[in-house]
Structures are given as C-alpha cells and as structure tokens.
Design an enzyme around this catalytic site. Structure first.
Site, short mmCIF file in Angstrom:
data_model
loop_
_atom_site.label_atom_id
_atom_site.label_comp_id
_atom_site.label_asym_id
_atom_site.label_seq_id
_atom_site.Cartn_x
_atom_site.Cartn_y
_atom_site.Cartn_z
N SER A 1 0.83 -1.21 0.00
CA SER A 1 0.00 0.00 0.00
C SER A 1 0.87 1.26 0.00
O SER A 1 0.50 2.27 -0.61
CB SER A 1 -0.96 0.01 1.19
OG SER A 1 -0.27 0.21 2.39
N ASN A 2 2.02 1.21 0.64
CA ASN A 2 2.91 2.38 0.61
C ASN A 2 3.50 2.57 -0.78
O ASN A 2 3.63 3.70 -1.25
CB ASN A 2 4.04 2.23 1.65
CG ASN A 2 3.56 2.61 3.04
OD1 ASN A 2 3.38 3.78 3.36
ND2 ASN A 2 3.33 1.59 3.87
N HIS B 1 8.13 2.91 9.58
CA HIS B 1 7.93 1.97 10.69
C HIS B 1 6.59 2.29 11.39
O HIS B 1 6.30 3.46 11.66
CB HIS B 1 9.08 2.09 11.69
CG HIS B 1 9.00 1.05 12.78
ND1 HIS B 1 9.33 -0.27 12.56
CD2 HIS B 1 8.58 1.13 14.06
CE1 HIS B 1 9.13 -0.95 13.67
NE2 HIS B 1 8.67 -0.13 14.60
N GLU C 1 22.98 1.72 10.88
CA GLU C 1 23.36 0.34 11.15
C GLU C 1 22.60 -0.27 12.33
O GLU C 1 22.55 -1.48 12.49
CB GLU C 1 24.87 0.26 11.35
CG GLU C 1 25.58 0.51 10.01
CD GLU C 1 26.92 1.17 10.14
OE1 GLU C 1 27.53 1.08 11.21
OE2 GLU C 1 27.36 1.81 9.17
N LYS D 1 -2.89 4.61 6.94
CA LYS D 1 -3.40 5.84 6.32
C LYS D 1 -2.41 6.98 6.55
O LYS D 1 -2.09 7.75 5.65
CB LYS D 1 -4.75 6.21 6.95
CG LYS D 1 -5.86 6.23 5.96
CD LYS D 1 -7.12 6.75 6.59
CE LYS D 1 -8.28 6.25 5.76
NZ LYS D 1 -9.53 6.43 6.41
N GLU E 1 0.75 6.57 7.29
CA GLU E 1 2.04 6.23 6.65
C GLU E 1 2.11 6.79 5.23
O GLU E 1 3.16 7.29 4.81
CB GLU E 1 2.22 4.70 6.59
CG GLU E 1 2.57 4.09 7.93
CD GLU E 1 2.91 2.60 7.82
OE1 GLU E 1 3.44 2.07 8.79
OE2 GLU E 1 2.62 1.97 6.79
C1 GAR Z 1 3.80 -0.91 6.84
O1 GAR Z 1 2.81 -0.71 7.81
C2 GAR Z 1 5.17 -0.64 7.41
O2 GAR Z 1 5.16 0.32 8.42
C3 GAR Z 1 5.54 -1.98 7.95
O3 GAR Z 1 5.07 -2.90 7.01
C4 GAR Z 1 3.87 -2.38 6.45
C5 GAR Z 1 3.88 -2.58 4.95
O4 GAR Z 1 2.65 -2.28 4.41
N1 GAR Z 1 6.96 -2.09 8.13
C6 GAR Z 1 7.53 -2.69 9.17
O5 GAR Z 1 6.90 -3.23 10.05
C7 GAR Z 1 9.04 -2.64 9.17
N2 GAR Z 1 9.55 -2.97 10.44
P1 GAR Z 1 2.44 -2.14 2.84
O6 GAR Z 1 3.09 -3.38 2.20
O7 GAR Z 1 0.96 -2.13 2.64
O8 GAR Z 1 3.10 -0.87 2.39
#
Ligand code: GAR
Length: 187
Positions: free
Chosen positions: A15-16, A107, A140, A170, A172
């Site tokens: 979704s991102n 995150h 790192e 939403k 994000e």
């Molecule tokens: C997102 O909510 C992101 O914050 C999380 O994975 C999801 C991916 O959603 N990332 C982590 O947890 C990294 N530690 P998406 O595939 O729908 O964009």
C-alpha cells in the site's frame, strides 16, 4: 524540477508503494519510482509495479549473496534514494554504508518506542494513549536512525490490531511522501 530516481523495497501488500506511485505522477513530487525490489514472489505489491510498468526485481533473500544481486540491479538505474516500504528483511551494515543517508524506512510506531515487529500488539498490551508511524533514515542500528517525519493519532477504546493497522497505514502514506519532499526540498 529534476526528479530523482527512487527504488522501493517491498515484501507484502504494497500500500505504501501504491501511494508513492500515485504521488510520483505529480510533476512537483521529487521522485520517480524507477525500480521495485521484492523478496516475496507472491507479494501483492508486485501488481502495482506491473500495472504501472515499473521494472521490478524479485530477490531471493534466502540466498547468502542477495545484497550483491540487488546492488548489481540498482547500478543500472542511477538510484538517489532507497525507500524501505514494508521490506521484512534486515539489510547488512555493509549495504547501509554503501548508501549512507540514502536509505529511508517506514515503521508502524512512534520510534524510538516499539522497534521491531508486532508493534500494534505491544501498543495495545501497554495501553498506550497514542501511536502512529515514523519515517527515518536507516542506520546500522535497527529502527534507530534520525526521524524525518512522524505522525500520531490517539487510540480509541474500541481499537484493535486491525483498526490500529488501518489508521497507521493511512498516516504512513502521508508521512512517506512528506518525508521525500522534506529530504529533497533543499537539493
Ligand atoms: C507498513 O505498515 C510498514 O510500516 C511496515 O510494514 C507495512 C507494509 O505495508 N513495516 C515494518 O513493520 C518494518 N519494520 P504495505 O506493504 O501495505 O506498504
């Protein structure tokens, strides 16, 4: 405006990625998505790359040399920034050093709180009043680089893992594009 080439790393729903693809259609948005890297051949996110004719590369992260495969691929695209958008594999210090200050991650928590996995479960267990998301530079140390954008919302009494995830994602989508605008504003 000269757009920079971005590479988006994904593992799942995407979704991102989808949101960044939409934003990047705007000529004032600072990046073009030139390449998608994915480590899951069944990831829904690949469909967004396909639909939008964005080259994508499926990498096998079980292979010891997977980062070299990625580097070889990335070299062809003059990538200015790597966006980790739900890439569920920790990348090595060596790889991060190669792209110092040019890798960002999203995150689903208000870092420095709740680094790592299962953020929504832990937020609910701790009865937090608020949560949100953070876009930060990758260093790192896991989930520890400088914050670029953070967005917050208040948790309601009837919120559960599913609703927290929806609300967080939403935010994000807004946070990721704002972070990229912020990074490239002064270039
Ligand atoms: C997102 O909510 C992101 O914050 C999380 O994975 C999801 C991916 O959603 N990332 C982590 O947890 C990294 N530690 P998406 O595939 O729908 O964009």
């Amino acid at each position: 405006m000269v757009k920079r080439n971005a590479c988006v790393f994904i593992s799942g729903y995407g979704s991102n990625l989808k949101s960044l693809i939409l934003k990047s259609r705007d000529y004032t948005f600072p990046i073009n998505i030139s390449l998608v890297i994915c480590n899951n051949k069944n990831a829904n996110g690949i469909l967004y790359a396909k639909k939008n004719s964005i080259p994508y590369f499926l990498v096998n992260t079980k292979n010891k040399n997977f980062e070299e495969d990625i580097l070889r691929k990335i070299k062809n695209y003059k990538i200015s920034i790597i966006c980790l958008a739900g890439f569920m594999k920790i990348i090595s210090k060596k790889f991060i050093r190669n792209f110092r200050k040019r890798i960002i991650n999203i995150h689903p928590s208000l870092l420095p709180k709740y680094k790592g996995l299962k953020t929504f479960e832990r937020v609910l267990f701790d009865k937090e009043k608020k949560t949100g998301c953070t876009v930060h530079f990758v260093t790192e140390k896991l989930d520890s680089g400088k914050t670029i954008v953070q967005k917050t919302f208040f948790i309601e009494r009837n919120d559960d893992i599913k609703s927290l995830k929806e609300k967080t994602q939403k935010l994000e989508h807004k946070a990721f594009s704002e972070a990229l605008i912020k990074i490239f504003r002064n270039y």
